[in-house]
Design a protein around this motif. Structure first.
Motif, PDB file in Angstrom:
ATOM      1  N   GLY A  19       0.204  16.995   6.496  1.00 51.36           N
ATOM      2  CA  GLY A  19      -0.655  16.968   5.325  1.00 51.36           C
ATOM      3  C   GLY A  19      -0.563  15.659   4.570  1.00 51.36           C
ATOM      4  N   ARG A  20      -1.461  15.484   3.612  1.00 49.18           N
ATOM      5  CA  ARG A  20      -1.524  14.278   2.806  1.00 49.18           C
ATOM      6  C   ARG A  20      -0.438  14.305   1.735  1.00 49.18           C
ATOM      7  N   ILE A  21       0.288  13.188   1.609  1.00 48.08           N
ATOM      8  CA  ILE A  21       1.299  13.021   0.569  1.00 48.08           C
ATOM      9  C   ILE A  21       0.655  12.392  -0.668  1.00 48.08           C
ATOM     10  N   HIS A  22      -0.107  11.332  -0.450  1.00 44.91           N
ATOM     11  CA  HIS A  22      -0.711  10.587  -1.552  1.00 44.91           C
ATOM     12  C   HIS A  22      -1.841   9.729  -0.997  1.00 44.91           C
ATOM     13  N   GLU A  23      -2.770   9.377  -1.875  1.00 45.15           N
ATOM     14  CA  GLU A  23      -3.876   8.515  -1.455  1.00 45.15           C
ATOM     15  C   GLU A  23      -4.185   7.493  -2.541  1.00 45.15           C
ATOM     16  N   TYR A  24      -4.373   6.254  -2.108  1.00 44.19           N
ATOM     17  CA  TYR A  24      -4.820   5.172  -2.976  1.00 44.19           C
ATOM     18  C   TYR A  24      -6.241   4.835  -2.539  1.00 44.19           C
ATOM     19  N   PRO A  25      -7.245   5.096  -3.371  1.00 45.63           N
ATOM     20  CA  PRO A  25      -8.626   4.853  -2.956  1.00 45.63           C
ATOM     21  C   PRO A  25      -8.954   3.371  -2.744  1.00 45.63           C
ATOM     22  N   SER A  26      -8.259   2.478  -3.473  1.00 41.25           N
ATOM     23  CA  SER A  26      -8.544   1.055  -3.347  1.00 41.25           C
ATOM     24  C   SER A  26      -7.298   0.256  -3.709  1.00 41.25           C
ATOM     25  N   MET A  27      -6.847  -0.548  -2.751  1.00 41.10           N
ATOM     26  CA  MET A  27      -5.632  -1.335  -2.953  1.00 41.10           C
ATOM     27  C   MET A  27      -5.889  -2.757  -2.460  1.00 41.10           C
ATOM     28  N   HIS A  28      -5.442  -3.745  -3.239  1.00 38.80           N
ATOM     29  CA  HIS A  28      -5.578  -5.146  -2.836  1.00 38.80           C
ATOM     30  C   HIS A  28      -4.773  -5.377  -1.555  1.00 38.80           C
ATOM     31  N   SER A  29      -5.279  -6.233  -0.688  1.00 40.27           N
ATOM     32  CA  SER A  29      -4.635  -6.460   0.610  1.00 40.27           C
ATOM     33  C   SER A  29      -3.196  -6.942   0.482  1.00 40.27           C
ATOM     34  N   ASP A  30      -2.870  -7.765  -0.526  1.00 40.13           N
ATOM     35  CA  ASP A  30      -1.497  -8.247  -0.698  1.00 40.13           C
ATOM     36  C   ASP A  30      -0.539  -7.085  -0.985  1.00 40.13           C
ATOM     37  N   GLU A  31      -0.972  -6.152  -1.825  1.00 39.98           N
ATOM     38  CA  GLU A  31      -0.128  -4.999  -2.125  1.00 39.98           C
ATOM     39  C   GLU A  31      -0.033  -4.062  -0.924  1.00 39.98           C
ATOM     40  N   LEU A  32      -1.101  -3.996  -0.139  1.00 41.31           N
ATOM     41  CA  LEU A  32      -1.094  -3.190   1.084  1.00 41.31           C
ATOM     42  C   LEU A  32       0.015  -3.659   2.025  1.00 41.31           C
ATOM     43  N   PHE A  33       0.216  -4.973   2.133  1.00 44.41           N
ATOM     44  CA  PHE A  33       1.299  -5.506   2.966  1.00 44.41           C
ATOM     45  C   PHE A  33       2.647  -4.963   2.510  1.00 44.41           C
ATOM     46  N   VAL A  34       2.877  -4.961   1.206  1.00 48.76           N
ATOM     47  CA  VAL A  34       4.142  -4.458   0.664  1.00 48.76           C
ATOM     48  C   VAL A  34       4.322  -2.995   1.048  1.00 48.76           C
ATOM     49  N   PRO A  96      10.168  -7.302  -7.813  1.00 49.17           N
ATOM     50  CA  PRO A  96      11.335  -7.057  -6.965  1.00 49.17           C
ATOM     51  C   PRO A  96      12.539  -6.657  -7.804  1.00 49.17           C
ATOM     52  N   GLU A  97      13.442  -5.925  -7.174  1.00 46.93           N
ATOM     53  CA  GLU A  97      14.688  -5.509  -7.829  1.00 46.93           C
ATOM     54  C   GLU A  97      15.766  -5.549  -6.742  1.00 46.93           C
ATOM     55  N   TYR A  98      16.903  -6.160  -7.043  1.00 46.17           N
ATOM     56  CA  TYR A  98      17.934  -6.392  -6.034  1.00 46.17           C
ATOM     57  C   TYR A  98      19.195  -5.595  -6.338  1.00 46.17           C
ATOM     58  N   TRP A  99      19.710  -4.934  -5.306  1.00 45.64           N
ATOM     59  CA  TRP A  99      20.915  -4.111  -5.405  1.00 45.64           C
ATOM     60  C   TRP A  99      21.860  -4.529  -4.290  1.00 45.64           C
ATOM     61  N   SER A 115       9.328 -12.260 -11.886  1.00 43.18           N
ATOM     62  CA  SER A 115       8.051 -11.770 -11.376  1.00 43.18           C
ATOM     63  C   SER A 115       7.677 -12.527 -10.112  1.00 43.18           C
ATOM     64  N   MET A 116       7.128 -11.799  -9.175  1.00 43.73           N
ATOM     65  CA  MET A 116       6.649 -12.386  -7.921  1.00 43.73           C
ATOM     66  C   MET A 116       5.311 -11.752  -7.598  1.00 43.73           C
ATOM     67  N   ALA A 117       4.432 -12.533  -7.005  1.00 47.50           N
ATOM     68  CA  ALA A 117       3.164 -11.992  -6.535  1.00 47.50           C
ATOM     69  C   ALA A 117       3.443 -11.036  -5.377  1.00 47.50           C
ATOM     70  N   ALA A 118       2.555 -10.078  -5.178  1.00 46.67           N
ATOM     71  CA  ALA A 118       2.737  -9.086  -4.111  1.00 46.67           C
ATOM     72  C   ALA A 118       2.883  -9.754  -2.742  1.00 46.67           C
ATOM     73  N   LEU A 119       2.133 -10.807  -2.486  1.00 45.57           N
ATOM     74  CA  LEU A 119       2.235 -11.482  -1.189  1.00 45.57           C
ATOM     75  C   LEU A 119       3.604 -12.141  -1.015  1.00 45.57           C
ATOM     76  N   ASP A 120       4.183 -12.674  -2.091  1.00 43.24           N
ATOM     77  CA  ASP A 120       5.529 -13.262  -2.019  1.00 43.24           C
ATOM     78  C   ASP A 120       6.582 -12.185  -1.761  1.00 43.24           C
ATOM     79  N   ILE A 121       6.390 -11.007  -2.367  1.00 42.58           N
ATOM     80  CA  ILE A 121       7.305  -9.888  -2.090  1.00 42.58           C
ATOM     81  C   ILE A 121       7.178  -9.479  -0.624  1.00 42.58           C
ATOM     82  N   ALA A 122       5.955  -9.437  -0.116  1.00 44.36           N
ATOM     83  CA  ALA A 122       5.735  -9.093   1.297  1.00 44.36           C
ATOM     84  C   ALA A 122       6.429 -10.103   2.210  1.00 44.36           C
ATOM     85  N   ARG A 123       6.353 -11.376   1.872  1.00 44.11           N
ATOM     86  CA  ARG A 123       7.038 -12.399   2.686  1.00 44.11           C
ATOM     87  C   ARG A 123       8.552 -12.161   2.704  1.00 44.11           C
TER      88      ARG A 123
END
Length: 161
Positions: A19-34, A96-99, A115-123
């Protein structure tokens, strides 16, 4: 570009969707990578482990997940679950958060909460190791805490010598 993303619960035993857990109807591609690169996600106060992900020719993206269990070897697993579920702050943008593992539990590293952009977090999620101020860290596990908009990096310091 923006894309729809669905999280679907997958049963390894039954080899099928539950079954479906959650749905995002529209997400920027950079955040999708994350979303696709982390090991797990926390949604609505529940942790889900990523099993696989796919995209369809319609532009739909899917992440298959199962409920979180003991994902890391002893002694990390209990501390990992406590740390993920124990955070209560709610920032407005993805950060980002580091432990780092201190031998008994995960301890938040202060001073790296920039703060980091989503694409930088993905990298950063693509790396197995992270070097900061001459210290090398092994990336043990990564979790997107969607409830708090934090990407949690669980690290272990690499001892040289």
């Amino acid at each position: 570009m923006h894309y729809p993303l669905r999280y679907i619960e997958w049963s390894e035993d039954k080899q099928r969707e539950l079954g479906r857990i959650h749905e995002y109807p529209s997400m920027h591609s950079d955040e999708l990578f994350v979303h696709k690169l982390v090991d797990a996600i926390k949604l609505n106060h529940r942790i889900w482990v990523h099993i696989s992900h796919e995209s369809e020719n319609t532009g739909q993206h899917i992440v298959y997940a199962r409920p979180f269990a003991e994902e890391l070897p002893y002694p990390y697993q209990k501390s990992l679950a406590r740390t993920i579920t124990g955070q209560k702050d709610y920032p407005s943008s993805l950060q980002p958060e580091y432990w780092v593992w201190n031998g008994d539990s995960f301890e938040r590293i202060s001073g790296y909460d920039y703060s980091m952009a989503a694409l930088d977090i993905a990298r950063r999620l693509l790396d197995h190791y992270w070097v900061e101020n001459g210290v090398t860290y092994d990336m043990l596990y990564t979790v997107l805490d969607a409830d708090r908009q934090k990407v949690m990096f669980f690290l272990s310091e690499v001892r040289h010598g």
